[in-house]
Design an enzyme around this catalytic site. Structure first.
Site, PDB file in Angstrom:
ATOM      1  CG  ASN A 166      -0.663   0.035   2.431  1.00 54.96           C
ATOM      2  OD1 ASN A 166       0.827  -0.599   2.796  1.00 54.96           O
ATOM      3  ND2 ASN A 166      -0.984   0.356   3.451  1.00 54.96           N
ATOM      4  CD  GLU A 264       4.962   0.037  12.944  1.00 55.42           C
ATOM      5  OE1 GLU A 264       3.548   0.173  13.467  1.00 55.42           O
ATOM      6  OE2 GLU A 264       6.300   0.776  13.468  1.00 55.42           O
ATOM      7  CB  CYS A 298      -2.197   0.298   8.197  1.00 51.10           C
ATOM      8  SG  CYS A 298      -0.454   1.471   7.996  1.00 51.10           S
ATOM      9  CD  GLU A 471       8.407   0.685  10.343  1.00 48.39           C
ATOM     10  OE1 GLU A 471       7.974   1.098   9.850  1.00 48.39           O
ATOM     11  OE2 GLU A 471       9.635   0.066  10.079  1.00 48.39           O
TER      12      GLU A 471
HETATM   13  P1  NAP Z   1       0.950  -8.863   3.364  1.00 46.09           P
HETATM   14  O1  NAP Z   1      -0.100  -9.989   3.427  1.00 46.09           O
HETATM   15  O2  NAP Z   1       0.646  -9.448   5.281  1.00 46.09           O
HETATM   16  O3  NAP Z   1       2.259  -8.806   3.316  1.00 46.09           O
HETATM   17  C1  NAP Z   1       3.382  -8.066   3.184  1.00 46.09           C
HETATM   18  C2  NAP Z   1       4.200  -8.573   3.409  1.00 46.09           C
HETATM   19  O4  NAP Z   1       4.481  -9.662   3.809  1.00 46.09           O
HETATM   20  C3  NAP Z   1       4.746  -8.658   1.682  1.00 46.09           C
HETATM   21  O5  NAP Z   1       6.215  -8.189   1.699  1.00 46.09           O
HETATM   22  C4  NAP Z   1       3.998  -9.608   1.802  1.00 46.09           C
HETATM   23  O6  NAP Z   1       4.753 -10.296   0.038  1.00 46.09           O
HETATM   24  C5  NAP Z   1       4.946 -10.834   2.707  1.00 46.09           C
HETATM   25  N1  NAP Z   1       3.570 -12.174   2.669  1.00 46.09           N
HETATM   26  C6  NAP Z   1       3.590 -12.636   2.633  1.00 46.09           C
HETATM   27  N2  NAP Z   1       2.891 -13.854   2.992  1.00 46.09           N
HETATM   28  C7  NAP Z   1       4.590 -14.489   3.805  1.00 46.09           C
HETATM   29  C8  NAP Z   1       4.989 -15.469   4.328  1.00 46.09           C
HETATM   30  N3  NAP Z   1       4.258 -16.385   3.774  1.00 46.09           N
HETATM   31  N4  NAP Z   1       6.142 -15.203   5.042  1.00 46.09           N
HETATM   32  C9  NAP Z   1       6.910 -14.437   4.924  1.00 46.09           C
HETATM   33  N5  NAP Z   1       5.983 -13.379   4.614  1.00 46.09           N
HETATM   34  C10 NAP Z   1       5.177 -13.319   3.845  1.00 46.09           C
HETATM   35  O7  NAP Z   1       0.213  -7.281   4.029  1.00 46.09           O
HETATM   36  P2  NAP Z   1      -0.119  -6.643   2.850  1.00 46.09           P
HETATM   37  O8  NAP Z   1      -1.966  -7.470   2.060  1.00 46.09           O
HETATM   38  O9  NAP Z   1       0.649  -6.367   1.715  1.00 46.09           O
HETATM   39  O10 NAP Z   1      -0.456  -5.179   3.671  1.00 46.09           O
HETATM   40  C11 NAP Z   1      -1.786  -4.505   3.984  1.00 46.09           C
HETATM   41  C12 NAP Z   1      -1.356  -5.092   5.594  1.00 46.09           C
HETATM   42  O11 NAP Z   1      -0.050  -3.871   6.214  1.00 46.09           O
HETATM   43  C13 NAP Z   1      -2.878  -4.418   6.932  1.00 46.09           C
HETATM   44  O12 NAP Z   1      -3.547  -4.920   7.332  1.00 46.09           O
HETATM   45  C14 NAP Z   1      -2.367  -3.032   6.433  1.00 46.09           C
HETATM   46  O13 NAP Z   1      -3.019  -1.900   7.916  1.00 46.09           O
HETATM   47  C15 NAP Z   1      -1.210  -2.640   6.985  1.00 46.09           C
HETATM   48  N6  NAP Z   1      -0.112  -1.839   6.899  1.00 46.09           N
HETATM   49  C16 NAP Z   1       0.492  -1.772   8.503  1.00 46.09           C
HETATM   50  C17 NAP Z   1       1.551  -0.687   8.003  1.00 46.09           C
HETATM   51  C18 NAP Z   1       1.853  -0.201   9.783  1.00 46.09           C
HETATM   52  O14 NAP Z   1       2.389   0.711   9.712  1.00 46.09           O
HETATM   53  N7  NAP Z   1       0.655  -0.418  10.582  1.00 46.09           N
HETATM   54  C19 NAP Z   1       1.340   0.295   7.302  1.00 46.09           C
HETATM   55  C20 NAP Z   1       0.844  -0.287   6.423  1.00 46.09           C
HETATM   56  C21 NAP Z   1       0.248  -1.528   6.000  1.00 46.09           C
HETATM   57  P3  NAP Z   1       4.173 -10.535  -1.233  1.00 46.09           P
HETATM   58  O15 NAP Z   1       2.754  -9.433  -0.945  1.00 46.09           O
HETATM   59  O16 NAP Z   1       5.198 -10.980  -2.231  1.00 46.09           O
HETATM   60  O17 NAP Z   1       2.974 -12.075  -1.146  1.00 46.09           O
END
Ligand code: NAP
Length: 500
Positions: A166, A264, A298, A471
């Site tokens: 995102n 995060e 997020c 962060e």
């Molecule tokens: P995600 O599905 O958890 O993916 C995040 C990262 O983890 C990606 O690089 C993804 O790679 C990797 N990943 C996926 N499966 C994995 C596995 N089995 N082992 C290791 N790594 C793995 O999250 P997203 O859909 O990209 O992002 C949305 C989420 O991020 C939301 O919940 C949002 O709230 C959160 N977010 C939080 C913050 C904060 O600062 N708190 C900021 C932004 C977003 P691939 O894409 O290659 O699968």
């Protein structure tokens, strides 16, 4: 061998920013197997280009490179690291427009938001170029006879960084600049939805003169790339931004080698709007908090609690403002762009259908948008019942649920009734109430009568299952450092000195 990234290249003026291979030890690397994956434009579903999909052993080799580069990087004067980070920042600013266009094409967000993300991403590099020089700790007066006690801050070692789609540039620089300023070397895995932004940033580290092995980007299936990092005892810190579900899993996997962790994770932000708030401002700020990044944020509002005496007026104004939002491909710079993938659209549909089935009222939107399968109408749901899924799960899209409340205590209790604790929004003009409610909210960040709270100098992060660590700010760099306590026996040193 070269991979196809033709459609992306056409849109970018500096073509060498469009990279298709992983960046390891200062070299662009394909997978030996030739495996690739295709990145698509969320607005059209058209392929943008293919990217190398590396194997587990190729991912492990990135740690070898980062480990080999570590002592020289950690051993440089902080001032030297600062100069190189500053050069990276300068190159990001020089290429702002191309970097923003890469984000629009692979992530889908509106062009102005993408430009804002590049400014935000670059601000972390600039901030940590400065902070690199000041990782100071306080001295301690000795409590032991003839002893001097000292505290030293040292880089933790190789840091693994895993980032979401995102904010594909800012989530990477927020981690990488802090880690590199601290003296760590980095292996990074960008989301496979948006790898081109991270690869363009790697190209700019090379142009900035950052030595080989200090910043490595490994592309491919996360389930292949990341386990060699969680298993490797040489990786001393792991910083993850993404869903709480994947964060929990990485937390477990990092336990075996007891890594330092920054997490995060997800959010489920509430807004509480009191009757004494400025109604116009509360509506305008809540629209921003809900619909920025097309709702895929997020910090995105997921529950809007409004005091009953102004509930009807708030719902009316909020719905009117939502109807006025423009929807379109990111390049046309609308208010709302496409969602990142089909699963994201399916989640909006499911949350709307569930809320309506349980008795909510649809004030506007509610359907996939006529523009195409990845677009969803900005939607307002009112009188959402407490058992609706949208009140407990992250929606991550342009659907806004609004609910009435009667007392301050009820509003706070409902806002806190969540496994998440990232950010909460509060609208009121009563200073005593602002103090009471801010104290009572179980969130890492509270925004009072405003939406924008982020920036490099503030410690960003959540409580409960929204994460660990912070962060940005000094705290963001210290999470990549170890504290060493040194106790020196002055008596011994004096004797040695006299003997000489
Ligand atoms: P995600 O599905 O958890 O993916 C995040 C990262 O983890 C990606 O690089 C993804 O790679 C990797 N990943 C996926 N499966 C994995 C596995 N089995 N082992 C290791 N790594 C793995 O999250 P997203 O859909 O990209 O992002 C949305 C989420 O991020 C939301 O919940 C949002 O709230 C959160 N977010 C939080 C913050 C904060 O600062 N708190 C900021 C932004 C977003 P691939 O894409 O290659 O699968």
């Amino acid at each position: 061998m070269s991979l196809t990234s033709l459609s992306l290249r056409r849109e970018i003026s500096d073509k060498t920013l469009v990279r298709s291979f992983s960046y390891i030890d200062g070299r662009w690397q394909a997978s030996k197997s030739g495996d690739t994956f295709t990145v698509t434009d969320p607005a059209t579903g058209d392929p943008l280009g293919d990217v190398a999909s590396l194997s587990a052993s190729e991912s492990a080799a990135a740690v070898d490179a980062a480990q080999a580069a570590f002592s020289a990087w950690a051993g440089r004067l902080p001032q030297e690291r600062a100069v190189l980070l500053r050069q990276w920042f300068d190159r990001m600013r020089d290429h702002r427009e191309d970097l923003a266009r890469i984000i629009v094409l692979e992530q889908g967000k509106p062009l102005s938001e993408a430009r804002g993300e590049i400014d935000y991403a670059a601000s972390f590099v600039e901030y940590y170029a400065e902070e690199a020089k000041r990782p100071n700790v306080e001295g301690i007066t000795s409590h032991l006879p003839e002893a001097e006690v000292e505290l030293w801050l040292e880089p933790a070692g190789v840091a693994a960084l895993i980032t979401p789609w995102n904010f594909p540039s800012a989530m990477l620089t927020r981690k990488a600049a802090a880690a590199m300023a601290a003296g760590c070397t980095v292996v990074a895995h960008p989301s496979s939805e948006t790898p081109f932004s991270a690869l363009a940033l790697a190209e700019l580290t090379e142009r900035a003169g950052i030595p080989p092995g200090v910043f490595n980007v490994v592309t491919g299936r996360a389930a292949t790339i990341v386990p060699p990092w969680t298993d490797d005892p040489r990786v001393r810190a792991l910083s993850f931004t993404g869903s709480t579900e994947i964060g929990r899993m990485l937390y477990r996997h990092s336990a075996e080698t007891v890594k330092k962790l920054v997490m995060e994770l997800g959010g489920h932000a509430p807004a509480i709007v009191f009757a004494d708030a400025d109604l116009g401002s509360a509506v305008a700020e809540s629209i921003k908090a809900k619909f920025a990044t097309s709702g895929q944020d997020c910090l995105g509002l997921n529950r809007i609690f409004v005091e009953r005496s102004i509930y009807a007026a708030f719902c009316h104004k909020f719905t009117e403002a939502t109807r006025a939002l423009s929807v379109g491909p990111g390049m046309s710079d609308p208010d709302i762009g496409p969602l990142v993938n089909d699963a994201a659209v399916a989640k909006q549909r499911a949350h709307v259908a569930d809320a309506l089935a349980k008795g909510a009222t649809l004030a506007c939107g509610g359907q996939p948008h006529a523009l195409g399968p990845r677009f969803f109408e900005p939607t307002v749901l009112t009188d959402v019942p407490a058992n609706a899924a949208i009140l407990t799960e992250e929606t991550f899209g342009p659907v806004a649920p609004i609910l009435p409340f009667d007392t301050e205590g009820e509003a706070v209790a409902r806002a806190n009734d969540s496994e998440y604790g990232l950010v909460a929004y509060l609208h009121s003009r009563d200073p005593a109430r602002i103090y009471r409610v801010t104290r009572a909210l179980q969130y890492g960040m509270v925004a009072v009568n405003r939406t924008k709270v982020t920036g490099a100098p503030i410690p960003f992060g959540g409580t409960k299952q929204s994460g660990l660590g912070r962060e940005g700010a000094r705290q963001g760099m210290q999470d990549f450092m170890e504290l060493k306590y040194v106790c020196r026996n002055w008596a011994e040193e004096r004797i040695t000195h006299v003997d000489q």
